[in-house]
Design an enzyme around this catalytic site. Sequence first.
Site, mmCIF file in Angstrom:
data_model
loop_
_atom_site.group_PDB
_atom_site.id
_atom_site.type_symbol
_atom_site.label_atom_id
_atom_site.label_comp_id
_atom_site.label_asym_id
_atom_site.label_seq_id
_atom_site.Cartn_x
_atom_site.Cartn_y
_atom_site.Cartn_z
ATOM 1 C CG ASP A 167 5.761 3.778 0.692
ATOM 2 O OD1 ASP A 167 6.095 4.506 1.650
ATOM 3 O OD2 ASP A 167 4.575 3.618 0.324
ATOM 4 C CE1 TYR A 182 -3.634 2.600 0.637
ATOM 5 C CE2 TYR A 182 -2.335 3.308 2.523
ATOM 6 C CZ TYR A 182 -3.385 3.510 1.652
ATOM 7 O OH TYR A 182 -4.174 4.632 1.789
ATOM 8 C CE LYS A 188 1.108 5.039 8.236
ATOM 9 N NZ LYS A 188 1.096 4.317 6.996
HETATM 10 C C1 LIG Z 1 0.447 4.807 5.656
HETATM 11 C C2 LIG Z 1 1.197 4.557 4.401
HETATM 12 C C3 LIG Z 1 1.130 5.423 3.304
HETATM 13 C C4 LIG Z 1 0.164 6.570 3.248
HETATM 14 O O1 LIG Z 1 0.425 7.548 4.208
HETATM 15 P P1 LIG Z 1 -0.751 8.564 4.605
HETATM 16 O O2 LIG Z 1 -0.082 9.521 5.535
HETATM 17 O O3 LIG Z 1 -1.819 7.731 5.239
HETATM 18 O O4 LIG Z 1 -1.212 9.206 3.348
HETATM 19 C C5 LIG Z 1 1.964 5.199 2.231
HETATM 20 N N1 LIG Z 1 2.805 4.157 2.222
HETATM 21 C C6 LIG Z 1 2.896 3.288 3.242
HETATM 22 C C7 LIG Z 1 3.863 2.170 3.183
HETATM 23 C C8 LIG Z 1 2.075 3.448 4.353
HETATM 24 O O5 LIG Z 1 2.119 2.559 5.342
#
Ligand SMILES: *Cc1c(COP(=O)(O)O)cnc(C)c1O
Length: 432
Positions: A238, A143, A266
């Site tokens: 990511d 994701y 995060k």
């Molecule tokens: C949470 C997450 C996102 C998206 O971040 P948001 O701040 O919710 O837009 C993108 N990539 C990864 C791996 C994530 O866990």
Amino acid sequence: MGAISRRLFEQARQVIPGGVNSPVRAFKAVGGEPLFFARGKGAMLYDVDGNGYIDYVLSWGPLILGHAHGEIVRAVQEAASDGTSFGAPNPHEVDLARLVVEAVPGIEKVRMVNSGTEATLSAIRLARGVTGRDLVVKMEGCYHGHVDALLVKAGSGVATLAIPGTPGVPAQVVAQTMVLPYNDLDAFAALAHARGKEIACVIVEPVAANMGVVPPKRGYLEGLREITARHGIVLIFDEVITGFRVAPGGAQELYRITPDLTTLGKILGGGLPIGAYGGREEIMDRVAPEGDVYQAGTLAGNPLAMKAGIAMLKSLKTPGFYDRLEAASARLAKGLTAIAEETGTPARLTRVGSLMTLFFVSRDPVDWAGASQADARRYAAYFQRMLERGIYLAPSQFEAMFLSAAHTDEQIDRTVATARDVLKGMRWGPQA
Ligand SMILES: *Cc1c(COP(=O)(O)O)cnc(C)c1O
């Protein structure tokens, strides 16, 4: 569920779609209704009806120091009293950028944005801009936020074209996205061999944590690095979840693989809205106004998020921080694995550092095909019974369990003892 939570959810549904501001919060995957929380402190969350829970969601990862950590609270209060946003440069942006560049091996320059989603969409635009190519490769089960081009389902087959994962995403948009199974290097090698010169970037979670935790196979990340370099493809890690969590410099430090671009979020914001993307200088210098790839943000780099992030990254430098977090995580993982065996529960615990998932499945998943075999109905029953006993787990089987430095051995042992009671009481016939 408490009466006040129930009443709030009723009211929420009248004015907010589904009553929530992000879908997984609605408990659809586990049944029942979501709790409304009033406050958190350390590893504990307290709902509006006054019940306390040991929290293993931690706002989906940011709160590696636990809730309302003193240093973060102080930083935010100080920043707020000096003005929350200027829409102009401020010194805290420089401080946080420097901390990021020092910590993350693959980042020489970094741009702040307001969410992980913004970070990944900006990184992909940049990768397309610098390569002059359009194709994006992502892995099934990973994701990357709700970016149109990445909100896709895999078609059938090994190397497949993406199909939109939701209404509202045009087929033409995802026609430029290819989806491969996670951990399948041969599939990527074959695709790169056939279409390498059309591929702008590969985006991957170096530790998959959004299908439950699925660690990379030995050699997988190395292989992605080698093949992308050979074809001039931008490799994007990511690290929105793994950044500052699995090691100070993220998964790229842990596995010693340096991507071209890295996305963060995060933990970086200490619990305030944030995202960031960064990488090699020659690539980042293509971002406007230095370069020609446009990206902007009204609140990007605001002092509130910057100061929270600075307080966070400085706290993580406390000597022994990651060793203690690892010890606590190993304690929980060992405990849960032992009681799964003791109670005859068909389950596998996957873990990288303070990220783990207890999968109700009989073999360690290595990709989405394996993870999706997990018995989500049994997870739902486990989740509800844990919740009744004061343990707040992710309301879905396909999410990580997060630990913070605030979780004490006593809280971890209580969690394991509770899981023992719960799993003992569940009957494990053949999968329904
Ligand atoms: C949470 C997450 C996102 C998206 O971040 P948001 O701040 O919710 O837009 C993108 N990539 C990864 C791996 C994530 O866990």
